[in-house]
Design a protein around this motif. Structure first.
Motif, PDB file in Angstrom:
ATOM      1  N   ILE A  20       0.872  -1.236  -0.004  1.00  0.00           N
ATOM      2  CA  ILE A  20      -0.135   0.156  -0.034  1.00  0.00           C
ATOM      3  C   ILE A  20       1.044   1.234   0.081  1.00  0.00           C
ATOM      4  O   ILE A  20       0.693   2.094  -0.778  1.00  0.00           O
ATOM      5  CB  ILE A  20      -1.034   0.152   1.219  1.00  0.00           C
ATOM      6  N   LYS A  21       1.690   1.139   0.728  1.00  0.00           N
ATOM      7  CA  LYS A  21       2.817   2.460   0.771  1.00  0.00           C
ATOM      8  C   LYS A  21       3.422   2.719  -0.505  1.00  0.00           C
ATOM      9  O   LYS A  21       3.604   3.708  -0.914  1.00  0.00           O
ATOM     10  CB  LYS A  21       3.922   2.220   2.074  1.00  0.00           C
ATOM     11  N   ASP A  34      -4.173   2.182 -13.789  1.00  0.00           N
ATOM     12  CA  ASP A  34      -5.240   2.280 -12.851  1.00  0.00           C
ATOM     13  C   ASP A  34      -4.258   3.060 -11.901  1.00  0.00           C
ATOM     14  O   ASP A  34      -3.571   2.583 -11.017  1.00  0.00           O
ATOM     15  CB  ASP A  34      -5.681   1.105 -12.427  1.00  0.00           C
ATOM     16  N   GLN A  35      -4.612   4.326 -11.622  1.00  0.00           N
ATOM     17  CA  GLN A  35      -4.056   5.214 -10.743  1.00  0.00           C
ATOM     18  C   GLN A  35      -4.863   5.572  -9.287  1.00  0.00           C
ATOM     19  O   GLN A  35      -4.354   6.452  -8.645  1.00  0.00           O
ATOM     20  CB  GLN A  35      -3.596   6.608 -11.402  1.00  0.00           C
ATOM     21  N   ARG A  36      -5.904   4.722  -9.323  1.00  0.00           N
ATOM     22  CA  ARG A  36      -6.721   4.942  -8.058  1.00  0.00           C
ATOM     23  C   ARG A  36      -5.680   4.639  -6.770  1.00  0.00           C
ATOM     24  O   ARG A  36      -4.770   3.701  -6.956  1.00  0.00           O
ATOM     25  CB  ARG A  36      -7.815   4.052  -8.174  1.00  0.00           C
ATOM     26  N   MET A  37      -5.904   5.416  -5.867  1.00  0.00           N
ATOM     27  CA  MET A  37      -5.184   4.965  -4.445  1.00  0.00           C
ATOM     28  C   MET A  37      -5.428   3.635  -4.211  1.00  0.00           C
ATOM     29  O   MET A  37      -6.516   3.155  -4.031  1.00  0.00           O
ATOM     30  CB  MET A  37      -5.551   6.048  -3.374  1.00  0.00           C
ATOM     31  N   PHE A  38      -4.410   2.985  -3.658  1.00  0.00           N
ATOM     32  CA  PHE A  38      -4.552   1.642  -3.078  1.00  0.00           C
ATOM     33  C   PHE A  38      -5.084   1.423  -1.743  1.00  0.00           C
ATOM     34  O   PHE A  38      -4.214   2.176  -0.666  1.00  0.00           O
ATOM     35  CB  PHE A  38      -3.074   0.883  -3.284  1.00  0.00           C
ATOM     36  N   THR A  39      -5.773   0.705  -1.317  1.00  0.00           N
ATOM     37  CA  THR A  39      -6.270   0.484  -0.082  1.00  0.00           C
ATOM     38  C   THR A  39      -5.883  -0.786   0.524  1.00  0.00           C
ATOM     39  O   THR A  39      -5.697  -1.876  -0.104  1.00  0.00           O
ATOM     40  CB  THR A  39      -7.872   0.777  -0.031  1.00  0.00           C
ATOM     41  N   LYS A  40      -5.990  -1.017   1.931  1.00  0.00           N
ATOM     42  CA  LYS A  40      -5.778  -2.409   2.623  1.00  0.00           C
ATOM     43  C   LYS A  40      -6.885  -3.454   1.857  1.00  0.00           C
ATOM     44  O   LYS A  40      -6.457  -4.414   1.756  1.00  0.00           O
ATOM     45  CB  LYS A  40      -5.971  -2.111   4.161  1.00  0.00           C
TER      46      LYS A  40
END
Length: 174
Positions: A20-21, A34-40
């Motif tokens: 994630i980091k 796909d540039q969306r923010m990654f989540t847990k």
């Protein structure tokens, strides 16, 4: 799998926070289609539905000298009928960019794809403006198969995507 500067180990659920980091850093995220923010939740779903089912083979890249995790590499969309898959990589530690790590990781993954998985072809997609990655892929043996103009739209802007591939046999077509 061991190379000269790096080794690869299979990804584990315990790598979630690190992934994630890495994936959410701007210098990494800007190179993903796909540039969306990654989540847990995103990562855990990926692990459960893709990695643990064998649809994806993903590894953490470690520097051999200091045993430091520095990125991840994977084969996705593994097609057992046509014996092909899509390659992906990201270096999550910025200090390791431009040091040949990506090329070495690609070579290790190609060896794995062809020798262990029995694949015939490995493809990848890359932004046409990402010269550092394109050069790394070329150094690993990938060749350009085509450029799809205005293939993806990100935040209102269109981008060209280059498709590259490496065949198991050394026969390559221009």
């Amino acid at each position: 799998m061991y190379g000269e500067k790096i080794f690869l180990r299979a990804i584990q659920l315990e790598d979630t926070n690190r992934i994630i980091k890495w994936r959410n850093q701007e210098f990494v995220r800007k190179n993903f289609i796909d540039q969306r923010m990654f989540t847990k939740e995103t990562h855990e779903k990926w692990m459960k539905e893709m990695v643990l089912t064998g649809k994806v083979k993903q590894f953490i890249i470690y520097e051999i000298k200091n045993k430091i995790p520095i990125g991840s590499v994977y084969l996705r969309d593994i097609d057992t009928n046509n014996l092909k898959a899509e390659y992906g990589i990201f270096i999550g530690e910025e200090a390791y960019l431009g040091k040949g790590i990506g090329t070495e990781a690609a070579k290790l993954m190609l060896q794995y794809a062809f020798d262990k998985l029995g694949l015939h072809k490995v493809i990848l997609r890359v932004f046409a403006e990402n010269n550092r990655a394109i050069n790394s892929y070329r150094n690993a043996g990938f060749i350009e198969e085509g450029c799809f103009q205005d293939d993806v739209k990100i935040e209102g802007k269109y981008y060209d995507i280059i498709y590259m591939a490496k065949l198991r046999e050394e026969k390559q077509y221009l």
